[in-house]
Design a protein around this motif. Structure first.
Motif, PDB file in Angstrom:
ATOM      1  N   LEU A  63     -19.829  63.160  -9.495  1.00 31.82           N
ATOM      2  CA  LEU A  63     -19.368  63.232  -8.102  1.00 31.82           C
ATOM      3  C   LEU A  63     -18.504  62.004  -7.770  1.00 31.82           C
ATOM      4  N   ALA A  64     -18.902  60.828  -8.254  1.00 39.11           N
ATOM      5  CA  ALA A  64     -18.083  59.626  -8.020  1.00 39.11           C
ATOM      6  C   ALA A  64     -16.679  59.845  -8.587  1.00 39.11           C
ATOM      7  N   LYS A  65     -16.614  60.453  -9.754  1.00 48.48           N
ATOM      8  CA  LYS A  65     -15.316  60.725 -10.380  1.00 48.48           C
ATOM      9  C   LYS A  65     -14.472  61.654  -9.512  1.00 48.48           C
ATOM     10  N   ASP A  66     -15.102  62.703  -8.999  1.00 47.12           N
ATOM     11  CA  ASP A  66     -14.391  63.651  -8.125  1.00 47.12           C
ATOM     12  C   ASP A  66     -13.903  62.954  -6.849  1.00 47.12           C
ATOM     13  N   LEU A  67     -14.739  62.074  -6.309  1.00 48.10           N
ATOM     14  CA  LEU A  67     -14.357  61.368  -5.075  1.00 48.10           C
ATOM     15  C   LEU A  67     -13.171  60.445  -5.338  1.00 48.10           C
ATOM     16  N   LEU A  68     -13.205  59.756  -6.471  1.00 47.01           N
ATOM     17  CA  LEU A  68     -12.094  58.855  -6.804  1.00 47.01           C
ATOM     18  C   LEU A  68     -10.806  59.649  -6.998  1.00 47.01           C
ATOM     19  N   ARG A  69     -10.924  60.820  -7.607  1.00 45.63           N
ATOM     20  CA  ARG A  69      -9.726  61.652  -7.802  1.00 45.63           C
ATOM     21  C   ARG A  69      -9.205  62.139  -6.443  1.00 45.63           C
ATOM     22  N   ALA A  70     -10.107  62.529  -5.561  1.00 38.60           N
ATOM     23  CA  ALA A  70      -9.683  62.972  -4.219  1.00 38.60           C
ATOM     24  C   ALA A  70      -8.967  61.832  -3.498  1.00 38.60           C
ATOM     25  N   GLU A  71      -9.467  60.620  -3.671  1.00 38.36           N
ATOM     26  CA  GLU A  71      -8.825  59.451  -3.024  1.00 38.36           C
ATOM     27  C   GLU A  71      -7.434  59.242  -3.595  1.00 38.36           C
ATOM     28  N   GLU A  72      -7.312  59.336  -4.926  1.00 36.72           N
ATOM     29  CA  GLU A  72      -5.994  59.159  -5.575  1.00 36.72           C
ATOM     30  C   GLU A  72      -4.995  60.177  -5.063  1.00 36.72           C
ATOM     31  N   ASP A 111      -4.282  41.922   1.626  1.00 37.19           N
ATOM     32  CA  ASP A 111      -4.135  42.326   0.233  1.00 37.19           C
ATOM     33  C   ASP A 111      -4.399  43.836   0.124  1.00 37.19           C
ATOM     34  N   GLN A 112      -3.302  44.622   0.075  1.00 36.66           N
ATOM     35  CA  GLN A 112      -3.439  46.089   0.067  1.00 36.66           C
ATOM     36  C   GLN A 112      -4.252  46.567  -1.138  1.00 36.66           C
ATOM     37  N   GLY A 113      -4.003  45.929  -2.293  1.00 37.03           N
ATOM     38  CA  GLY A 113      -4.723  46.320  -3.504  1.00 37.03           C
ATOM     39  C   GLY A 113      -6.217  46.065  -3.342  1.00 37.03           C
ATOM     40  N   GLY A 114      -6.533  44.939  -2.745  1.00 39.36           N
ATOM     41  CA  GLY A 114      -7.942  44.579  -2.523  1.00 39.36           C
ATOM     42  C   GLY A 114      -8.604  45.547  -1.563  1.00 39.36           C
ATOM     43  N   ARG A 115      -7.857  45.967  -0.546  1.00 40.56           N
ATOM     44  CA  ARG A 115      -8.415  46.913   0.427  1.00 40.56           C
ATOM     45  C   ARG A 115      -8.689  48.253  -0.232  1.00 40.56           C
ATOM     46  N   ARG A 116      -7.749  48.659  -1.072  1.00 39.55           N
ATOM     47  CA  ARG A 116      -7.935  49.948  -1.752  1.00 39.55           C
ATOM     48  C   ARG A 116      -9.127  49.862  -2.705  1.00 39.55           C
ATOM     49  N   ALA A 117      -9.250  48.721  -3.385  1.00 37.97           N
ATOM     50  CA  ALA A 117     -10.389  48.541  -4.296  1.00 37.97           C
ATOM     51  C   ALA A 117     -11.704  48.654  -3.516  1.00 37.97           C
ATOM     52  N   ALA A 118     -11.711  48.136  -2.293  1.00 44.76           N
ATOM     53  CA  ALA A 118     -12.933  48.211  -1.483  1.00 44.76           C
ATOM     54  C   ALA A 118     -13.262  49.667  -1.145  1.00 44.76           C
ATOM     55  N   VAL A 119     -12.231  50.450  -0.831  1.00 45.06           N
ATOM     56  CA  VAL A 119     -12.452  51.878  -0.555  1.00 45.06           C
ATOM     57  C   VAL A 119     -13.033  52.555  -1.785  1.00 45.06           C
ATOM     58  N   ARG A 120     -12.467  52.235  -2.934  1.00 41.43           N
ATOM     59  CA  ARG A 120     -12.907  52.890  -4.171  1.00 41.43           C
ATOM     60  C   ARG A 120     -14.333  52.473  -4.554  1.00 41.43           C
ATOM     61  N   GLU A 121     -14.688  51.240  -4.251  1.00 40.30           N
ATOM     62  CA  GLU A 121     -16.082  50.826  -4.497  1.00 40.30           C
ATOM     63  C   GLU A 121     -17.045  51.623  -3.628  1.00 40.30           C
TER      64      GLU A 121
END
Ligand SMILES: Cc1cc2nc3c(=O)[nH]c(=O)nc-3n(C[C@H](O)[C@H](O)[C@H](O)COP(=O)(O)O)c2cc1C
Length: 233
Positions: A63-72, A111-121
């Motif tokens: 499910l984590a994988k599916d969520l990360l793909r949906a985010e991408e 830091d946009q990259g850092g913000r996105r990393a936080a979403v992905r975490e």
């Protein structure tokens, strides 16, 4: 006894939302105990409108994988609207929280990259071995039912805290409601209010040093013919 503190006070005041968990799975008896405690929550007319799905192990990972793909792919599908308005006290508190979380993680807010990393975490359940998804039926404007789900969720979180465990409610998991429903085979009639990632907090994670504050009682409570309660600051 009136006026004394209690084990409940200690548990309620020490509960926190960790944003990094140890991978260690909880025992089935702990999970069962938390679910039984949560089930005792009060609800409007005892409707008990919660349907709860728990994922662990391979299901959690997939499910984590599916969520990360949906985010991408930008496939958001929230059942509810978001936001605290353009200005005012709620948006200010929300910004203050955001700044504290980024500071605790050592990430600049700009830091946009850092913000996105936080979403992905978030979408990887902050490393937690388990996640619970809290679904509700769409009744009326949903407000009363959502209140019931909140009662359930707080029981769930305090039960974890009482066992030396922890959880974090996550609205962001509901931002990908269709992805979650499809994975769990949940009908569209059930709306996803939020998820709770749970397990054991990682005591070494810098982000878990975050301590949030609360406004003084005077800003939230108005007393009528109830003297003495707010005399001290
Ligand atoms: C319904 C609800 C949804 C939340 N959603 C998120 C979320 O999506 N991501 C996150 O990192 N924290 C989320 N939180 C955690 C809050 O930021 C946290 O509860 C608040 O800052 C107070 O901190 P504390 O729980 O440590 O006392 C949520 C909390 C609640 C009650």
């Amino acid at each position: 006894m009136p006026g004394t503190t209690s084990p409940f006070t200690d548990i309620a005041r020490s509960r926190r939302s960790p944003r990094r968990f140890l991978p260690t799975a909880l025992s089935s008896s702990d999970i069962r105990g938390v679910l039984e405690d949560a089930q005792t929550a009060p609800s409007n007319s005892n409707t008990q409108p919660w349907t709860v799905h728990v994922v662990s192990g391979a299901a959690r990972d997939a499910l984590a994988k599916d969520l990360l793909r949906a985010e991408e792919e930008g496939r958001t599908s929230s059942d509810f609207t978001d936001g605290y308005g353009e200005e005012g006290v709620y948006v200010e508190r929300s910004r203050a929280l955001g700044a504290s979380v980024y500071r605790a993680r050592g990430v600049e807010r700009s830091d946009q990259g850092g913000r996105r990393a936080a979403v992905r975490e978030n979408l990887e359940f902050y490393g937690a071995p388990h996640a619970a998804f809290l679904f509700m039926p769409a009744l009326g404007d949903g407000v009363r039912t959502a209140g019931d789900i909140g009662m359930y969720a707080q029981n769930f979180l305090l039960s974890l805290a009482a066992r030396g465990l922890a959880g974090i409610p996550q609205t962001i998991l509901g931002v990908y409601a269709d992805t979650v429903r499809e994975f769990l085979d949940v009908p569209a009639e059930l709306k996803l209010l939020f998820g709770i990632s749970f397990g054991m907090a990682d005591p070494a994670a810098p982000v878990n040093t975050l301590r949030t504050e609360r406004v003084p009682l005077q800003r939230s409570v108005v007393l009528h013919d109830t003297p003495g309660v707010l005399d001290r600051p």
